[in-house]
Design a protein around this motif. Structure first.
Motif, mmCIF file in Angstrom:
data_model
loop_
_atom_site.group_PDB
_atom_site.id
_atom_site.type_symbol
_atom_site.label_atom_id
_atom_site.label_comp_id
_atom_site.label_asym_id
_atom_site.label_seq_id
_atom_site.Cartn_x
_atom_site.Cartn_y
_atom_site.Cartn_z
ATOM 1 N N VAL A 114 0.861 -1.178 0.000
ATOM 2 C CA VAL A 114 0.000 0.000 0.000
ATOM 3 C C VAL A 114 0.903 1.236 0.000
ATOM 4 C CG1 VAL A 114 -1.642 1.359 1.360
ATOM 5 C CG2 VAL A 114 -1.948 -1.113 1.131
ATOM 6 N N VAL A 115 0.509 2.257 -0.745
ATOM 7 C CA VAL A 115 1.244 3.515 -0.787
ATOM 8 C C VAL A 115 0.394 4.594 -0.121
ATOM 9 C CG1 VAL A 115 2.253 5.310 -2.239
ATOM 10 C CG2 VAL A 115 2.500 2.901 -2.872
ATOM 11 N N ILE A 116 0.997 5.290 0.847
ATOM 12 C CA ILE A 116 0.297 6.372 1.537
ATOM 13 C C ILE A 116 1.076 7.655 1.305
ATOM 14 C CG2 ILE A 116 -0.591 7.211 3.734
ATOM 15 C CD1 ILE A 116 -0.597 4.318 4.702
ATOM 16 N N GLU A 117 0.424 8.600 0.673
ATOM 17 C CA GLU A 117 1.058 9.882 0.396
ATOM 18 C C GLU A 117 0.983 10.794 1.631
ATOM 19 O OE1 GLU A 117 -0.566 11.496 -3.207
ATOM 20 O OE2 GLU A 117 0.346 9.953 -4.470
ATOM 21 N N PRO A 118 1.594 11.979 1.578
ATOM 22 C CA PRO A 118 1.633 12.850 2.769
ATOM 23 C C PRO A 118 0.266 13.332 3.234
ATOM 24 C CG PRO A 118 3.337 13.479 1.198
ATOM 25 C CD PRO A 118 2.461 12.475 0.502
ATOM 26 N N ASN A 119 0.208 13.635 4.533
ATOM 27 C CA ASN A 119 -0.950 14.297 5.159
ATOM 28 C C ASN A 119 -2.231 13.488 5.019
ATOM 29 O OD1 ASN A 119 0.357 16.912 5.983
ATOM 30 N ND2 ASN A 119 0.769 16.957 3.786
ATOM 31 N N VAL A 120 -2.153 12.241 5.451
ATOM 32 C CA VAL A 120 -3.312 11.354 5.471
ATOM 33 C C VAL A 120 -3.647 11.018 6.917
ATOM 34 C CG1 VAL A 120 -4.193 9.077 4.830
ATOM 35 C CG2 VAL A 120 -2.837 10.394 3.189
ATOM 36 N N VAL A 121 -4.941 11.039 7.263
ATOM 37 C CA VAL A 121 -5.399 10.741 8.616
ATOM 38 C C VAL A 121 -6.319 9.533 8.575
ATOM 39 C CG1 VAL A 121 -6.695 11.589 10.606
ATOM 40 C CG2 VAL A 121 -5.210 13.150 9.334
ATOM 41 N N PHE A 122 -6.005 8.541 9.414
ATOM 42 C CA PHE A 122 -6.848 7.350 9.553
ATOM 43 C C PHE A 122 -7.573 7.427 10.892
ATOM 44 C CE2 PHE A 122 -3.470 6.048 6.677
ATOM 45 C CZ PHE A 122 -4.155 5.338 5.696
ATOM 46 N N GLY A 123 -8.899 7.533 10.833
ATOM 47 C CA GLY A 123 -9.697 7.416 12.041
ATOM 48 C C GLY A 123 -9.885 5.948 12.377
ATOM 49 N N PRO A 124 -10.675 5.644 13.408
ATOM 50 C CA PRO A 124 -10.880 4.252 13.806
ATOM 51 C C PRO A 124 -11.551 3.428 12.698
ATOM 52 C CG PRO A 124 -11.603 5.749 15.529
ATOM 53 C CD PRO A 124 -11.348 6.588 14.321
ATOM 54 N N GLY A 125 -11.238 2.133 12.697
ATOM 55 C CA GLY A 125 -11.970 1.179 11.873
ATOM 56 C C GLY A 125 -11.636 1.172 10.405
ATOM 57 N N VAL A 126 -10.375 1.383 10.043
ATOM 58 C CA VAL A 126 -9.990 1.416 8.628
ATOM 59 C C VAL A 126 -9.124 0.205 8.300
ATOM 60 C CG1 VAL A 126 -8.761 2.665 6.819
ATOM 61 C CG2 VAL A 126 -10.112 3.920 8.514
ATOM 62 N N THR A 127 -9.461 -0.448 7.185
ATOM 63 C CA THR A 127 -8.651 -1.539 6.641
ATOM 64 C C THR A 127 -8.322 -1.215 5.197
ATOM 65 O OG1 THR A 127 -9.712 -3.193 8.064
ATOM 66 C CG2 THR A 127 -8.568 -4.004 6.111
ATOM 67 N N VAL A 128 -7.038 -1.316 4.847
ATOM 68 C CA VAL A 128 -6.594 -1.044 3.481
ATOM 69 C C VAL A 128 -5.849 -2.273 2.976
ATOM 70 C CG1 VAL A 128 -5.317 0.513 1.964
ATOM 71 C CG2 VAL A 128 -6.356 1.406 4.062
ATOM 72 N N GLU A 129 -6.305 -2.819 1.849
ATOM 73 C CA GLU A 129 -5.717 -4.045 1.326
ATOM 74 C C GLU A 129 -4.597 -3.754 0.336
ATOM 75 O OE1 GLU A 129 -8.705 -6.731 -0.074
ATOM 76 O OE2 GLU A 129 -9.780 -6.750 1.840
ATOM 77 N N THR A 130 -3.876 -4.775 -0.020
ATOM 78 C CA THR A 130 -2.643 -4.658 -0.782
ATOM 79 C C THR A 130 -2.828 -3.914 -2.099
ATOM 80 O OG1 THR A 130 -0.766 -5.911 -1.669
ATOM 81 C CG2 THR A 130 -2.953 -6.894 -1.920
ATOM 82 N N GLY A 131 -1.840 -3.108 -2.434
ATOM 83 C CA GLY A 131 -1.821 -2.407 -3.708
ATOM 84 C C GLY A 131 -2.659 -1.157 -3.783
ATOM 85 N N ALA A 132 -3.375 -0.834 -2.735
ATOM 86 C CA ALA A 132 -4.178 0.392 -2.748
ATOM 87 C C ALA A 132 -3.266 1.607 -2.605
ATOM 88 C CB ALA A 132 -5.210 0.373 -1.625
ATOM 89 N N VAL A 133 -3.769 2.751 -3.066
ATOM 90 C CA VAL A 133 -3.032 4.007 -2.947
ATOM 91 C C VAL A 133 -3.932 5.025 -2.257
ATOM 92 C CG1 VAL A 133 -1.889 5.896 -4.161
ATOM 93 C CG2 VAL A 133 -1.667 3.553 -5.016
ATOM 94 N N ILE A 134 -3.411 5.623 -1.184
ATOM 95 C CA ILE A 134 -4.142 6.674 -0.479
ATOM 96 C C ILE A 134 -3.392 7.976 -0.776
ATOM 97 C CG2 ILE A 134 -5.151 7.438 1.675
ATOM 98 C CD1 ILE A 134 -6.010 4.615 0.807
#
Length: 452
Positions: free
Chosen positions: A274-294
């Motif tokens: 998974v790729v996460i770019e700058p300035n991302v906020v995860f609140g409760p209850g988040v699941t991110v599966e393989t290969g996703a881009v935030i």
């Protein structure tokens, strides 16, 4: 460990220095109360029961401390007479005859199970008291661990310490393990002949030794033992927790371009690649599966992002959002309680709430699902491979069939059959020279106002 263990968790802080209307241990770290972090770690050390020492907001603290499979009994600390007195608030539980008593604090949320297990192992090895300490180059304010011939002989509070003792840099964390068969006797012998007139739990070390018992100390990283007394310290703990979790995720295969700008929750689950770019906020209850881009500047809470999906930049996923494989939610879009099918696209400036969007569908810029009538929420259903034109308003409850088209600028109030084209807009009229007349009228009005 086969030995029985009671954990006594001190959680009766008044929040005086926090300047707060609620108990200190209810303040969150990574969107979870501090006390819940402590309970989660303590539960992994093989305990069978917890005696929770509470004060302010007792019911709320007990609820936050609840954990599956562990019996948690709250005990009210009626007086503030020191840590020794606080532990004895659980006299009834301690008297049941556990092998080990593990004392921890509800405002030390960064502790890991390693030092706690080491303390219990020290009891199993024959010690009556095992203290968890830490080395620091800033010992001011902490009790010092005094060692002779490799054994802990005393803990000296700073106000009662000599100049030589104050030079010691091995400090007391407050956490310790006590022989459960002797705990009530040791605790009952603690006096208050000290500078503050309080009953110090730390005195059990010298008391145990005076009765012929062995005492020892184990070491733990200083950062794990960071306590919280005010909101500035709470922010430090939050930063440390975030750094620890980001580091673990990156080692597990998550790419973070600017990790210091990414904020996680206690239950955030992110798969490798998974790729996460700058300035991302995860609140409760988040699941991110393989290969996703935030992408950058996105906020996710209560959302499932499947493999290969993309989010943002500047997107908000609210609770109940489910993005299927390869789905896309683009810039300045908000999604709430909605399923976005595989390969479907919600690209720009759109609100999708209480909706089901079929695989392969395209939702045009500025589309709104009008899900709320002022009292109740209603569902919008969009079939597979449908096309919703830009600036459309879909007034729920409404269904749009597979392969249907909705013309740009439409207001849709009735169901649209599969493969149909729906237009919900007035016919265009063009009035020649009318714009010129309107403009001249406005300019004349403006000029008249200036003269007046």
């Amino acid at each position: 460990m086969e030995r029985s263990c009671l954990a006594v968790i001190l959680a009766a802080g008044e929040s005086t220095r926090m300047k707060s209307s609620m108990s200190k241990v209810l303040h969150p770290v990574a969107n979870r109360p501090m006390i819940a972090h402590v309970m989660d770690v303590v539960a992994r050390t093989g305990i069978s029961s917890v005696a929770l020492i509470v004060g302010r907001n007792a019911d709320e603290v007990a609820k936050a401390a609840g954990i599956d499979g562990i019996t948690v009994e709250p005990y009210l600390q009626k007086e503030r007479l020191g840590t020794g007195n606080a532990v004895l608030a659980a006299r009834e539980a301690i008297g049941r005859g556990y092998d080990d008593i593990l004392v921890a604090y509800g405002d030390v949320p960064l502790i890991t199970e390693g030092p706690l297990r080491a303390a219990r192992e020290g009891l199993a090895a024959g010690n009556d008291v095992v203290v968890i300490g830490f080395h620091t180059d800033r010992p001011t304010g902490y009790g010092r661990l005094l060692v002779e011939n490799g054994e802990l002989v005393a803990i000296r509070e700073e106000k009662d310490a000599s100049e030589a003792e104050r030079a010691v840099t091995w400090c007391n964390s407050g956490l310790m393990a006590i022989n459960g068969r002797k705990a009530l006797d040791l605790l009952g012998r603690i006096g208050n002949d000290n500078a503050k007139g309080e009953f110090y739990l730390t005195d059990v070390v010298e008391i145990a030794r005076s009765l012929g018992g062995r005492t020892n100390a184990v070491d733990a990283p200083e950062d794990e033992l960071t306590g919280c007394n005010n909101r500035a310290e709470l922010a430090v703990i939050e930063r440390m927790w975030q750094e620890r979790r980001r580091h673990a995720m990156m080692l597990a295969g998550v790419s973070m371009i600017a990790p210091e700008t990414v904020f996680l929750s206690h239950d955030t689950t992110i798969a490798q690649d998974v790729v996460i770019e700058p300035n991302v906020v995860f609140g409760p209850g988040v699941t991110v599966e393989t290969g996703a881009v935030i992408h950058a500047f996105s906020h996710l809470e209560g959302a499932d992002v499947k493999a290969g999906a993309t989010v943002g930049p500047f997107a908000r996923l609210r609770p109940g959002t489910d993005l299927a494989e390869g789905a896309k939610v683009g810039n300045f879009c908000e999604v709430k309680n909605a399923e976005i099918g595989a390969g479907a696209k919600v690209n720009h400036l759109t609100y999708i709430g209480d909706a089901f969007i079929g695989a392969g569908s395209n939702i045009g810029a500025g589309t709104i699902t009008c899900n709320y009538d002022g009292v109740n929420k209603h569902i919008t259903r969009i079939g597979e491979n449908s096309f919703i034109g830009s600036n459309s308003a879909l007034v729920a409850p409404v269904s749009i069939g597979d392969g249907a088209y909705v013309a740009s600028g439409s207001v849709i109030t009735e169901d649209v059959p599969a493969d149909a084209l729906a237009l919900g807009r007035a016919r265009q009229e063009t009035k020649l020279e009318r714009a010129k007349i309107i403009r001249e009228r406005a300019l004349a009005f403006k000029a008249a106002k200036k003269k007046a």
